[in-house]
Design a protein around this motif. Structure first.
Motif, PDB file in Angstrom:
ATOM      1  N   LYS A 109       0.851  -1.198   0.038  1.00  0.00           N
ATOM      2  CA  LYS A 109      -0.256   0.054   0.225  1.00  0.00           C
ATOM      3  C   LYS A 109       0.733   1.324  -0.067  1.00  0.00           C
ATOM      4  O   LYS A 109       2.200   1.210  -0.065  1.00  0.00           O
ATOM      5  CB  LYS A 109      -0.917   0.087   1.226  1.00  0.00           C
ATOM      6  CG  LYS A 109      -2.066  -1.269   1.028  1.00  0.00           C
ATOM      7  CD  LYS A 109      -2.897  -1.193   2.232  1.00  0.00           C
ATOM      8  CE  LYS A 109      -3.883  -2.285   2.354  1.00  0.00           C
ATOM      9  NZ  LYS A 109      -4.791  -2.466   3.264  1.00  0.00           N
ATOM     10  N   ASP A 110       0.183   2.482  -0.122  1.00  0.00           N
ATOM     11  CA  ASP A 110       0.999   3.689  -0.075  1.00  0.00           C
ATOM     12  C   ASP A 110       1.775   3.848   1.054  1.00  0.00           C
ATOM     13  O   ASP A 110       2.966   4.378   0.539  1.00  0.00           O
ATOM     14  CB  ASP A 110      -0.230   4.782  -0.181  1.00  0.00           C
ATOM     15  CG  ASP A 110      -1.290   4.668  -1.523  1.00  0.00           C
ATOM     16  OD1 ASP A 110      -0.954   5.243  -2.356  1.00  0.00           O
ATOM     17  OD2 ASP A 110      -2.045   4.093  -1.249  1.00  0.00           O
ATOM     18  N   TYR A 142       2.761  -2.669  -6.000  1.00  0.00           N
ATOM     19  CA  TYR A 142       2.078  -1.675  -5.888  1.00  0.00           C
ATOM     20  C   TYR A 142       0.633  -1.592  -6.567  1.00  0.00           C
ATOM     21  O   TYR A 142      -0.429  -1.702  -5.934  1.00  0.00           O
ATOM     22  CB  TYR A 142       2.675  -0.289  -5.874  1.00  0.00           C
ATOM     23  CG  TYR A 142       1.768   0.739  -5.382  1.00  0.00           C
ATOM     24  CD1 TYR A 142       1.325   1.142  -4.345  1.00  0.00           C
ATOM     25  CD2 TYR A 142       1.336   1.712  -6.624  1.00  0.00           C
ATOM     26  CE1 TYR A 142       0.361   2.034  -3.868  1.00  0.00           C
ATOM     27  CE2 TYR A 142       0.253   2.742  -6.153  1.00  0.00           C
ATOM     28  CZ  TYR A 142      -0.010   2.964  -4.902  1.00  0.00           C
ATOM     29  OH  TYR A 142      -0.853   3.730  -4.535  1.00  0.00           O
ATOM     30  N   SER A 145      -1.393  -4.891  -6.214  1.00  0.00           N
ATOM     31  CA  SER A 145      -1.995  -4.739  -4.878  1.00  0.00           C
ATOM     32  C   SER A 145      -3.425  -3.973  -4.878  1.00  0.00           C
ATOM     33  O   SER A 145      -4.266  -4.178  -4.483  1.00  0.00           O
ATOM     34  CB  SER A 145      -1.122  -4.420  -3.915  1.00  0.00           C
ATOM     35  OG  SER A 145       0.032  -5.345  -3.624  1.00  0.00           O
ATOM     36  N   LYS A 146      -3.314  -2.793  -5.624  1.00  0.00           N
ATOM     37  CA  LYS A 146      -4.271  -1.973  -5.627  1.00  0.00           C
ATOM     38  C   LYS A 146      -5.473  -2.493  -6.393  1.00  0.00           C
ATOM     39  O   LYS A 146      -6.635  -2.391  -5.960  1.00  0.00           O
ATOM     40  CB  LYS A 146      -4.002  -0.498  -6.530  1.00  0.00           C
ATOM     41  CG  LYS A 146      -3.176   0.461  -5.595  1.00  0.00           C
ATOM     42  CD  LYS A 146      -4.405   1.288  -4.713  1.00  0.00           C
ATOM     43  CE  LYS A 146      -3.566   2.307  -3.820  1.00  0.00           C
ATOM     44  NZ  LYS A 146      -4.732   2.969  -3.035  1.00  0.00           N
ATOM     45  N   GLU A 149      -7.137  -5.251  -4.290  1.00  0.00           N
ATOM     46  CA  GLU A 149      -7.660  -4.495  -3.220  1.00  0.00           C
ATOM     47  C   GLU A 149      -9.273  -4.085  -3.661  1.00  0.00           C
ATOM     48  O   GLU A 149     -10.152  -4.148  -3.152  1.00  0.00           O
ATOM     49  CB  GLU A 149      -7.015  -3.386  -2.380  1.00  0.00           C
ATOM     50  CG  GLU A 149      -7.567  -2.885  -1.292  1.00  0.00           C
ATOM     51  CD  GLU A 149      -6.519  -1.709  -0.671  1.00  0.00           C
ATOM     52  OE1 GLU A 149      -6.704  -1.498   0.389  1.00  0.00           O
ATOM     53  OE2 GLU A 149      -5.789  -0.980  -1.478  1.00  0.00           O
TER      54      GLU A 149
END
Length: 370
Positions: A109-110, A142, A145-146, A149
């Protein structure tokens, strides 16, 4: 398919979804010189059916079986001694030097990405093409994952007309991704190291053509050891006490790959002194749970042969072999590396090497079979 190279891996990613899956095929890439620039090519294909049938890996070794089995006895067992203790015990290589879910990622995540960018500013701000490969991998991690999610937890999940069966399959993809991605990358490095050690121990001269596998394994293993992971974990927690456990774990895992890439970059930029030492004495080399030794003590032992060395690394390879890698400043009249094969029968020398290995160990030593 869009492609990128990730510290030894050629990755293909579907433009339509950007999803990273496990290795589908593996081919050796030959370069014009033997050193670290030679890479393993791993194609990561968007194969939905394969993901659904893939086993989720939970037993994650920080010291791979490919490495430790070189100290096995005739029954295939290792002789282990806990550090600073006298008692020894035996174990199969598969049943030691692992933790369940050690390399299991959570969704990247960020907060984790920003933390790494601040921690490794020189790395992320560098224009080096070699570093760009790893930075691309982190960006893909990243973005993937986004995507996962959004499909499973975020706003997109509420708009997707998914049946229960679809949701279960999507969750399986998520579990395979977070559980197996790092393990698959490490397994590829291990298998190529296995090729090198098999050639070496069978006295096949072609082992010299595969030194890049050894160098890559050394760089990965130095920052994969249990002691490094534990130290990095404590260090990250001290830097930012607001981080949750999943944040810290992801940061530590990705940090180990960045640190490995930084070490490989040193190997590329400097002149390498490679010493492969065969032990011809009656005393055997030991190993440990943190086998890569980086110490000035190596230079004291080999001072006549390792003059003007900037850094030095040592890795025991078997009961009878160790490799010493020295980094020397490259000059215009030098090539890439100097290689020497030496035989030692001096027991005092062997004991000094074993003492260094013991001092560098984390919790456990691997002793010669009895």
């Amino acid at each position: 398919q869009a492609g990128l190279t990730v510290f030894g891996f050629q990755v293909k990613v579907s433009n339509s979804c950007g999803f990273l899956t496990r290795a589908d095929d593996c081919k050796l890439v030959r370069s014009t010189c033997w050193k670290v620039s030679a890479r393993s090519r791993v194609y990561l294909m968007n194969r939905y059916d394969k993901l659904q049938n893939e086993d989720i890996k939970k037993k994650h070794h920080y010291l791979p079986v490919t490495y430790t089995k070189q100290w096995s006895d005739k029954d295939g067992k290792l002789l282990i001694q806990d550090k600073n203790k006298i008692k020894t015990y035996k174990s199969l290589p598969e049943n030691i030097f692992f933790e369940r879910n050690l390399n299991r990622l959570s969704l990247f995540k960020d907060k984790q990405k920003l933390f790494l960018q601040n921690l490794y500013q020189d790395f992320f701000q560098s224009n080096s093409k070699d570093f760009q490969q790893m930075k691309d991998f982190i960006e893909r991690l990243y973005n993937t994952s986004k995507l996962i999610e959004n499909c499973t937890e975020g706003e997109l999940s509420s708009f997707l007309p998914l049946e229960d069966r679809d949701k279960k399959e999507l969750d399986k993809i998520k579990q395979v991704f977070i559980q197996n991605l790092i393990e698959d990358q490490l397994s590829n490095v291990e298998s190529h190291y296995g090729e090198f050690i098999e050639l070496l121990l069978s006295n096949n001269p072609f082992y010299k053509e595969n030194f890049h596998f050894l160098i890559e394994f050394l760089a990965i293993q130095k920052f994969r050891s249990k002691s490094f992971l534990d130290e990095k974990n404590s260090f990250i927690k001290k830097l930012d006490k607001s981080l949750e456990e999943d944040d810290v774990k992801n940061i530590v895992i990705v940090s180990s790959f960045i640190e490995s890439e930084l070490l490989v970059d040193k190997f590329r930029k400097n002149y390498l002194i490679l010493q492969l030492i065969e032990n011809t004495s009656e005393e055997y080399f030991i190993s440990s749970d943190s086998p890569v030794v980086s110490s000035q003590e190596i230079l004291l032992i080999q001072h006549r042969l390792l003059e003007n060395i900037l850094e030095c690394y040592m890795l025991p390879l078997s009961l009878k072999h160790i490799i010493i890698v020295g980094l020397k400043e490259r000059t215009s009249d030098t090539g890439d590396a100097d290689f020497s094969y030496m035989k030692y029968s001096n027991i005092d020398f062997i004991k000094k090497i074993n003492n260094l290995i013991s001092l560098n160990s984390g919790d456990k030593l691997i002793l010669p079979p009895r």
